[in-house]
Write an enzyme that holds these catalytic residues in place. Structure first.
Site, PDB file in Angstrom:
ATOM      1  N   THR A  20       7.130  -0.259   5.955  1.00  0.00           N
ATOM      2  CA  THR A  20       6.313  -0.439   4.748  1.00  0.00           C
ATOM      3  C   THR A  20       4.938  -0.913   5.215  1.00  0.00           C
ATOM      4  O   THR A  20       4.804  -1.487   6.303  1.00  0.00           O
ATOM      5  CB  THR A  20       6.915  -1.484   3.781  1.00  0.00           C
ATOM      6  OG1 THR A  20       7.068  -2.727   4.465  1.00  0.00           O
ATOM      7  CG2 THR A  20       8.238  -1.015   3.213  1.00  0.00           C
ATOM      8  N   LEU A  62       0.830  -1.209   0.000  1.00  0.00           N
ATOM      9  CA  LEU A  62       0.000   0.000   0.000  1.00  0.00           C
ATOM     10  C   LEU A  62       0.861   1.254   0.000  1.00  0.00           C
ATOM     11  O   LEU A  62       0.489   2.271  -0.561  1.00  0.00           O
ATOM     12  CB  LEU A  62      -0.904   0.018   1.246  1.00  0.00           C
ATOM     13  CG  LEU A  62      -1.968  -1.084   1.322  1.00  0.00           C
ATOM     14  CD1 LEU A  62      -2.624  -1.076   2.691  1.00  0.00           C
ATOM     15  CD2 LEU A  62      -3.004  -0.904   0.227  1.00  0.00           C
ATOM     16  N   GLY A  63       2.006   1.193   0.650  1.00  0.00           N
ATOM     17  CA  GLY A  63       2.854   2.384   0.727  1.00  0.00           C
ATOM     18  C   GLY A  63       4.028   2.133   1.644  1.00  0.00           C
ATOM     19  O   GLY A  63       4.295   1.008   2.059  1.00  0.00           O
ATOM     20  N   TRP A  64       4.725   3.200   1.955  1.00  0.00           N
ATOM     21  CA  TRP A  64       5.920   3.081   2.782  1.00  0.00           C
ATOM     22  C   TRP A  64       6.167   4.387   3.494  1.00  0.00           C
ATOM     23  O   TRP A  64       5.626   5.436   3.133  1.00  0.00           O
ATOM     24  CB  TRP A  64       7.130   2.737   1.918  1.00  0.00           C
ATOM     25  CG  TRP A  64       7.461   3.839   0.962  1.00  0.00           C
ATOM     26  CD1 TRP A  64       6.872   4.075  -0.240  1.00  0.00           C
ATOM     27  CD2 TRP A  64       8.400   4.895   1.160  1.00  0.00           C
ATOM     28  NE1 TRP A  64       7.392   5.204  -0.817  1.00  0.00           N
ATOM     29  CE2 TRP A  64       8.336   5.735   0.023  1.00  0.00           C
ATOM     30  CE3 TRP A  64       9.302   5.217   2.182  1.00  0.00           C
ATOM     31  CZ2 TRP A  64       9.129   6.866  -0.113  1.00  0.00           C
ATOM     32  CZ3 TRP A  64      10.093   6.345   2.030  1.00  0.00           C
ATOM     33  CH2 TRP A  64      10.004   7.146   0.896  1.00  0.00           C
ATOM     34  N   GLY A  65       6.961   4.332   4.527  1.00  0.00           N
ATOM     35  CA  GLY A  65       7.363   5.540   5.260  1.00  0.00           C
ATOM     36  C   GLY A  65       8.810   5.406   5.668  1.00  0.00           C
ATOM     37  O   GLY A  65       9.459   4.400   5.392  1.00  0.00           O
ATOM     38  N   PHE A  73       9.971   4.762   8.421  1.00  0.00           N
ATOM     39  CA  PHE A  73      10.191   3.713   9.415  1.00  0.00           C
ATOM     40  C   PHE A  73       9.646   2.353   8.997  1.00  0.00           C
ATOM     41  O   PHE A  73       9.947   1.351   9.625  1.00  0.00           O
ATOM     42  CB  PHE A  73       9.490   4.088  10.735  1.00  0.00           C
ATOM     43  CG  PHE A  73      10.090   5.251  11.473  1.00  0.00           C
ATOM     44  CD1 PHE A  73      11.096   6.032  10.923  1.00  0.00           C
ATOM     45  CD2 PHE A  73       9.649   5.567  12.745  1.00  0.00           C
ATOM     46  CE1 PHE A  73      11.650   7.096  11.606  1.00  0.00           C
ATOM     47  CE2 PHE A  73      10.189   6.634  13.452  1.00  0.00           C
ATOM     48  CZ  PHE A  73      11.187   7.407  12.879  1.00  0.00           C
ATOM     49  N   LYS A 116       1.458  -3.105   8.921  1.00  0.00           N
ATOM     50  CA  LYS A 116       2.563  -2.139   8.953  1.00  0.00           C
ATOM     51  C   LYS A 116       3.787  -2.830   9.546  1.00  0.00           C
ATOM     52  O   LYS A 116       3.756  -3.284  10.687  1.00  0.00           O
ATOM     53  CB  LYS A 116       2.143  -0.942   9.803  1.00  0.00           C
ATOM     54  CG  LYS A 116       3.169   0.167   9.902  1.00  0.00           C
ATOM     55  CD  LYS A 116       2.551   1.367  10.594  1.00  0.00           C
ATOM     56  CE  LYS A 116       3.543   2.486  10.788  1.00  0.00           C
ATOM     57  NZ  LYS A 116       2.924   3.670  11.386  1.00  0.00           N
ATOM     58  N   ASP A 170       1.233  15.796  13.931  1.00  0.00           N
ATOM     59  CA  ASP A 170       1.612  15.738  12.509  1.00  0.00           C
ATOM     60  C   ASP A 170       0.377  15.602  11.623  1.00  0.00           C
ATOM     61  O   ASP A 170       0.340  14.783  10.710  1.00  0.00           O
ATOM     62  CB  ASP A 170       2.595  14.582  12.254  1.00  0.00           C
ATOM     63  CG  ASP A 170       3.311  14.730  10.905  1.00  0.00           C
ATOM     64  OD1 ASP A 170       3.330  15.864  10.363  1.00  0.00           O
ATOM     65  OD2 ASP A 170       3.845  13.733  10.403  1.00  0.00           O
TER      66      ASP A 170
END
Length: 417
Positions: free
Chosen positions: A51, A44-47, A49, A67, A169
């Protein structure tokens, strides 16, 4: 990108280099987690810290967001903090009705790069940033803006008043719709069967197509934003025709609690993503729940216009990004009261003893209602009513900003067109 936007940046990929000891766990479609309970479907996505993967929960026959944190010690600590916050959100009652994401469970997963903390979160749809992009950066209809604002405020009221948590945030990436904009991408609505076994030839999983993705994303970088000061020069904008979003369910939830803190235990001095950062954070004058309310007001403006309200620039002109940011705030909201301007640990870097900016001397004032009429073609009535809702949230004195609970009572929110 769907699901938790700790699922990260929408602009680039996570890069090969981070798949190493202490880094990300390489996932392949149909990989199993938690003793076979969860089966990976697609990324779905990543950050920075982690995936985030869409996974199928074989126990409940439903889809979840998985996550997977990087394995190095500092990332494990960050995940433990987020789990702590999310657990208190769940303990506070039925978070489902509170417009805040729900943590289902967490566990450890051992892979070649180390031991990774994993969080199982409810599966949600696209972010508000995706919705803004889908609408081609044209303002959403005000009745949709009001619906979204109500959801965010219900979430903030629950976090602030009932739990004592500051998100720190809040931004469009960190608010997710209940479902995907494109129903064919929704695992439940699309009618596709879950992947239970590994497809033929899928050997590299999450790492496979990074180079192609990187090239594609470079080709479609986000539209450059024009700061308020630049736009006063009358730079014309290409006409933006919006898509019809009437049929989209805009109910949404707040996600990504990796940077959240309890009001009595602030974690960091520098919080918030630049464009949504409150003045007291720039000045290092301490902060509380009202920083989230400032960010919320920035998001409401962005939903209604398609543009970020504050996009400061720095360097090359004799002043830094922080000072430009403060100048943009004052051009919109009027001069910051001297008492507030000089009260922060960082104030001397930007303000003289009279409360004037040191390097940006000539401000071009453009009040919010006038900006909405002149630049965004709002009717006078819409501009006046929207400004009356937003301006108290942009008070330079944090303690004067309305709470989420107070905002929910505001007439602008309660007269849906």
């Amino acid at each position: 990108m769907s699901c938790s936007s700790s699922s990260g940046s929408e602009e680039d990929d996570e890069g090969f280099d981070s798949y190493r000891k202490g880094g990300y766990h390489a996932v392949r479609v149909a990989d199993q987690f938690a003793g076979g309970r969860y089966i990976a479907q697609r990324k779905l996505g990543w950050g920075q810290f982690s995936t985030v993967w869409l996974a199928y929960d074989t126990h409940s026959s439903s889809y979840v967001a998985l996550k997977i944190q990087k394995s190095a010690a500092e990332f494990v600590q960050a995940a433990l903090h987020e789990i702590n916050v999310l657990s208190s959100i769940g303990d506070g009652g039925p978070a489902n009705s509170k417009c805040v994401v729900q943590l289902i469970e967490h566990f450890k997963h051992t892979g070649p790069n180390g031991q990774h903390l994993c969080m199982v979160l409810e599966f949600l749809g696209d972010s508000l940033l995706r919705l803004i992009k889908y609408n081609r950066y044209k303002g959403l209809p005000l009745n949709k803006v009001k619906e979204i604002c109500k959801c965010i405020l219900i979430g903030l009221d629950y976090l602030h008043r009932e739990l004592g948590i500051i998100h720190t945030d809040l931004k469009p990436e960190n608010i997710l719709l209940f479902s995907t904009i494109d129903h064919s991408k929704d695992p439940c609505r699309s009618g596709l069967s879950p992947i239970i076994e590994r497809p033929e030839g899928n050997i590299n999983g999450g790492v496979t197509s990074l180079i192609e993705k990187r090239l594609k994303r470079r080709a479609r970088r986000a539209v450059a934003k024009i700061s308020l000061r630049d736009s006063l020069g009358g730079a014309g904008e290409a006409p933006k025709s919006a898509r019809n979003i009437d049929g989209i369910d805009v109910r949404c939830k707040i996600v990504d609690f990796g940077n959240a803190c309890w009001a009595d235990k602030p974690l960091a001095e520098e919080i918030q993503t630049r464009q949504y950062r409150a003045p007291e954070v720039i000045l290092k004058a301490g902060y509380s729940f009202s920083v989230d309310m400032w960010s919320f007001a920035c998001i409401a403006f962005e939903l209604a216009t398609g543009d970020m309200l504050f996009t400061p620039k720095g360097g090359g002109q004799g002043f830094c990004e922080d000072e430009d940011h403060l100048a943009l705030m004052m051009e919109l909201l009027g001069k910051m009261p001297r008492k507030i301007a000089i009260a922060g640990a960082q104030s001397k870097d930007f303000f003289d003893r009279h409360g004037d900016l040191k390097r940006i001397r000539r401000l071009k004032f453009w009040p919010l209602d006038k900006l909405l009429i002149d630049r965004y073609k709002f009717s006078e009535k819409d501009a006046r009513e929207f400004s009356e809702f937003l301006l108290p949230l942009f008070d330079f004195a944090p303690e004067k900003r309305p709470t989420a609970e107070q905002c929910l009572q505001h007439p602008w929110l309660n007269c849906l067109e």
